[in-house]
Scaffold this motif. Structure first.
Motif, PDB file in Angstrom:
ATOM      1  N   CYS A 294       0.836  -1.201   0.000  1.00  0.00           N
ATOM      2  CA  CYS A 294       0.000   0.000   0.000  1.00  0.00           C
ATOM      3  C   CYS A 294       0.872   1.252   0.000  1.00  0.00           C
ATOM      4  O   CYS A 294       0.656   2.184  -0.785  1.00  0.00           O
ATOM      5  CB  CYS A 294      -0.930  -0.015   1.218  1.00  0.00           C
ATOM      6  N   GLY A 295       1.891   1.263   0.866  1.00  0.00           N
ATOM      7  CA  GLY A 295       2.782   2.419   0.930  1.00  0.00           C
ATOM      8  C   GLY A 295       3.529   2.651  -0.364  1.00  0.00           C
ATOM      9  O   GLY A 295       3.722   3.800  -0.791  1.00  0.00           O
ATOM     10  N   GLU A 296       3.946   1.564  -1.015  1.00  0.00           N
ATOM     11  CA  GLU A 296       4.691   1.710  -2.253  1.00  0.00           C
ATOM     12  C   GLU A 296       3.818   2.248  -3.390  1.00  0.00           C
ATOM     13  O   GLU A 296       4.200   3.165  -4.115  1.00  0.00           O
ATOM     14  CB  GLU A 296       5.300   0.368  -2.666  1.00  0.00           C
ATOM     15  N   LEU A 300       2.509   6.523  -6.497  1.00  0.00           N
ATOM     16  CA  LEU A 300       2.117   6.862  -7.866  1.00  0.00           C
ATOM     17  C   LEU A 300       0.796   7.616  -7.939  1.00  0.00           C
ATOM     18  O   LEU A 300       0.372   8.031  -9.024  1.00  0.00           O
ATOM     19  CB  LEU A 300       2.040   5.592  -8.720  1.00  0.00           C
ATOM     20  N   GLY A 301       0.112   7.788  -6.816  1.00  0.00           N
ATOM     21  CA  GLY A 301      -1.105   8.581  -6.770  1.00  0.00           C
ATOM     22  C   GLY A 301      -2.170   8.118  -7.744  1.00  0.00           C
ATOM     23  O   GLY A 301      -2.508   6.926  -7.799  1.00  0.00           O
ATOM     24  N   VAL A 302      -2.669   9.049  -8.557  1.00  0.00           N
ATOM     25  CA  VAL A 302      -3.771   8.742  -9.471  1.00  0.00           C
ATOM     26  C   VAL A 302      -3.325   7.951 -10.698  1.00  0.00           C
ATOM     27  O   VAL A 302      -4.149   7.587 -11.537  1.00  0.00           O
ATOM     28  CB  VAL A 302      -4.476  10.043  -9.926  1.00  0.00           C
ATOM     29  N   ASP A 303      -2.025   7.671 -10.814  1.00  0.00           N
ATOM     30  CA  ASP A 303      -1.527   6.952 -11.983  1.00  0.00           C
ATOM     31  C   ASP A 303      -1.554   5.444 -11.810  1.00  0.00           C
ATOM     32  O   ASP A 303      -1.070   4.714 -12.677  1.00  0.00           O
ATOM     33  CB  ASP A 303      -0.098   7.402 -12.307  1.00  0.00           C
ATOM     34  N   VAL A 307      -6.440  -3.480  -8.681  1.00  0.00           N
ATOM     35  CA  VAL A 307      -7.606  -4.273  -9.070  1.00  0.00           C
ATOM     36  C   VAL A 307      -7.824  -5.412  -8.078  1.00  0.00           C
ATOM     37  O   VAL A 307      -8.951  -5.681  -7.656  1.00  0.00           O
ATOM     38  CB  VAL A 307      -7.422  -4.836 -10.495  1.00  0.00           C
ATOM     39  N   ALA A 308      -6.751  -6.082  -7.679  1.00  0.00           N
ATOM     40  CA  ALA A 308      -6.817  -7.204  -6.744  1.00  0.00           C
ATOM     41  C   ALA A 308      -5.431  -7.334  -6.096  1.00  0.00           C
ATOM     42  O   ALA A 308      -4.431  -6.869  -6.648  1.00  0.00           O
ATOM     43  CB  ALA A 308      -7.204  -8.487  -7.481  1.00  0.00           C
ATOM     44  N   MET A 316      -5.739   0.628   0.265  1.00  0.00           N
ATOM     45  CA  MET A 316      -5.513   1.861  -0.499  1.00  0.00           C
ATOM     46  C   MET A 316      -6.676   2.820  -0.307  1.00  0.00           C
ATOM     47  O   MET A 316      -6.488   4.025  -0.064  1.00  0.00           O
ATOM     48  CB  MET A 316      -5.348   1.528  -1.979  1.00  0.00           C
ATOM     49  N   ALA A 317      -7.910   2.299  -0.396  1.00  0.00           N
ATOM     50  CA  ALA A 317      -9.098   3.146  -0.251  1.00  0.00           C
ATOM     51  C   ALA A 317      -9.169   3.748   1.148  1.00  0.00           C
ATOM     52  O   ALA A 317      -9.492   4.932   1.307  1.00  0.00           O
ATOM     53  CB  ALA A 317     -10.353   2.327  -0.543  1.00  0.00           C
ATOM     54  N   ASP A 318      -8.870   2.952   2.178  1.00  0.00           N
ATOM     55  CA  ASP A 318      -8.902   3.454   3.560  1.00  0.00           C
ATOM     56  C   ASP A 318      -7.881   4.567   3.761  1.00  0.00           C
ATOM     57  O   ASP A 318      -8.168   5.595   4.387  1.00  0.00           O
ATOM     58  CB  ASP A 318      -8.630   2.313   4.539  1.00  0.00           C
ATOM     59  N   THR A 319      -6.663   4.371   3.230  1.00  0.00           N
ATOM     60  CA  THR A 319      -5.615   5.373   3.398  1.00  0.00           C
ATOM     61  C   THR A 319      -5.971   6.665   2.680  1.00  0.00           C
ATOM     62  O   THR A 319      -5.810   7.762   3.222  1.00  0.00           O
ATOM     63  CB  THR A 319      -4.264   4.840   2.867  1.00  0.00           C
ATOM     64  N   VAL A 320      -6.480   6.543   1.468  1.00  0.00           N
ATOM     65  CA  VAL A 320      -6.885   7.731   0.710  1.00  0.00           C
ATOM     66  C   VAL A 320      -8.033   8.444   1.420  1.00  0.00           C
ATOM     67  O   VAL A 320      -8.089   9.683   1.454  1.00  0.00           O
ATOM     68  CB  VAL A 320      -7.284   7.348  -0.731  1.00  0.00           C
TER      69      VAL A 320
END
Length: 330
Positions: A294-296, A300-303, A307-308, A316-320
């Motif tokens: 997740c950290g890595e 790359l942000g929005v790039d 998917v799985a 990722m969703a929780d962190t964002v």
């Protein structure tokens, strides 16, 4: 006054030909006044040092005043200076000794090999630590070096990643390895069953260390290079415990080598398939833990889009979400 420094001045003159007093001072880390004093003392002992006045002048020895080391070819002379590149020697507290040794060897070479060695020294420089981080401080490295060379048992207090984080170990140090500017101790630790298991310890994680009077015999069949190669292979096997399916934008793929490990970059190159007409690709990549991955990928942000697997996508969703709430406060 150091007799060793006088010898270094002599060898510097022998290897360089003509050197100014300031050049001697800079090379040996002393004042210009001290350099003049050392030159005068050399002359007083009968060494044929004379001064050449004027622009480009300096001090030099009478022609023929040198000892020669024969039998060394140009390739060997070139290799001599690869062995003396700065970095590890400074970490070990041996920078001055390395400089003195190089001067002695250089001074003993005939003209041809000496010039080849000097050319090699002028065009190579090693800066071991990676970008974006400071060199690691390893205060117990000299102590461990001494223990390795004298084959004495060391007792260490060590900080590791898993619990309990702080442990004590009684070690038989077999050798030291430096990788990308980081030092590692390879040592055998005694178990409760009085058997020994060879393991790798990051020297900067040693919190305290002392050398005991107890000595040990290093196994004759132990080869440090072979062990290290096997350790790296095993590390890579243990490092990546799963896979993830990701989608990358063209910009994200260009940024990949600067942000993710080479194993991930190679996996993208090998498995990437186009998705849509906007240049995005989908690929399967190796991952470590969910938290680490997740950290890595957040770099790359929005790039990038995960998917799985579901747990990584959710992380990722929780962190964002946390970031969005933090930056949405007024």
């Amino acid at each position: 006054m150091s007799a060793g420094r006088l010898l270094s001045v002599l060898l510097l003159l022998q290897s360089r030909g003509r050197v100014s007093a300031r050049g001697i001072a800079e090379e040996l880390g002393v004042s210009v006044r001290t350099a003049y004093r050392d030159l005068a003392r050399l002359q007083a002992t009968g060494v044929p040092v004379y001064a050449e006045p004027g622009r480009g002048g300096g001090y030099q020895l009478l022609d023929g005043y040198r000892t020669r080391l024969t039998g060394m070819n140009e390739g060997e002379a070139r290799a001599l200076f690869f062995a003396g590149l700065p970095g590890p020697a400074a970490d070990l507290g041996l920078a001055a000794e390395m400089t003195a040794a190089r001067l002695k060897l250089l001074a003993a070479l005939p003209t041809g090999p000496r010039e080849e060695a000097a050319r090699s020294a002028a065009v190579f420089h090693v800066d071991a630590p990676g970008w974006y981080r400071e060199p690691e401080q390893a205060p117990y490295l000299p102590l461990l070096v001494d223990a390795v060379l004298t084959q004495r048992v060391v007792e260490v207090r060590y900080r590791r990643w898993r619990a309990p984080q702080e442990v004590r170990r009684r070690l038989r140090p077999y050798g030291l390895v430096v990788k990308s500017g980081v030092w590692y101790l390879v040592a055998a630790s005694e178990s409760r069953a009085a058997t020994y298991r060879v393991a790798t310890y990051r020297v900067t994680q040693v919190l305290d260390a002392s050398v005991s009077a107890e000595r040990f015999d290093r196994p004759r069949d132990f080869d440090l290079g072979t062990y290290w190669t096997s350790y790296l292979d095993d590390f890579q096997t243990r490092r990546f415990t799963g896979t993830a399916t990701i989608r990358l934008s063209p910009h994200g793929r260009r940024r990949l080598p600067d942000n993710l490990p080479p194993e991930v970059v190679r996996a993208v190159d090998a498995t990437a398939t186009p998705v849509g007409a906007d240049g995005w690709v989908e690929a399967v990549v190796p991952t470590e833990s969910t938290a680490h991955a997740c950290g890595e990928w957040l770099r790359l942000g929005v790039d990038v889009e995960i998917v799985a697997p579901t747990e990584l996508r959710q992380a990722m969703a929780d962190t964002v979400g946390v970031l969005a709430r933090a930056y949405g406060r007024t």
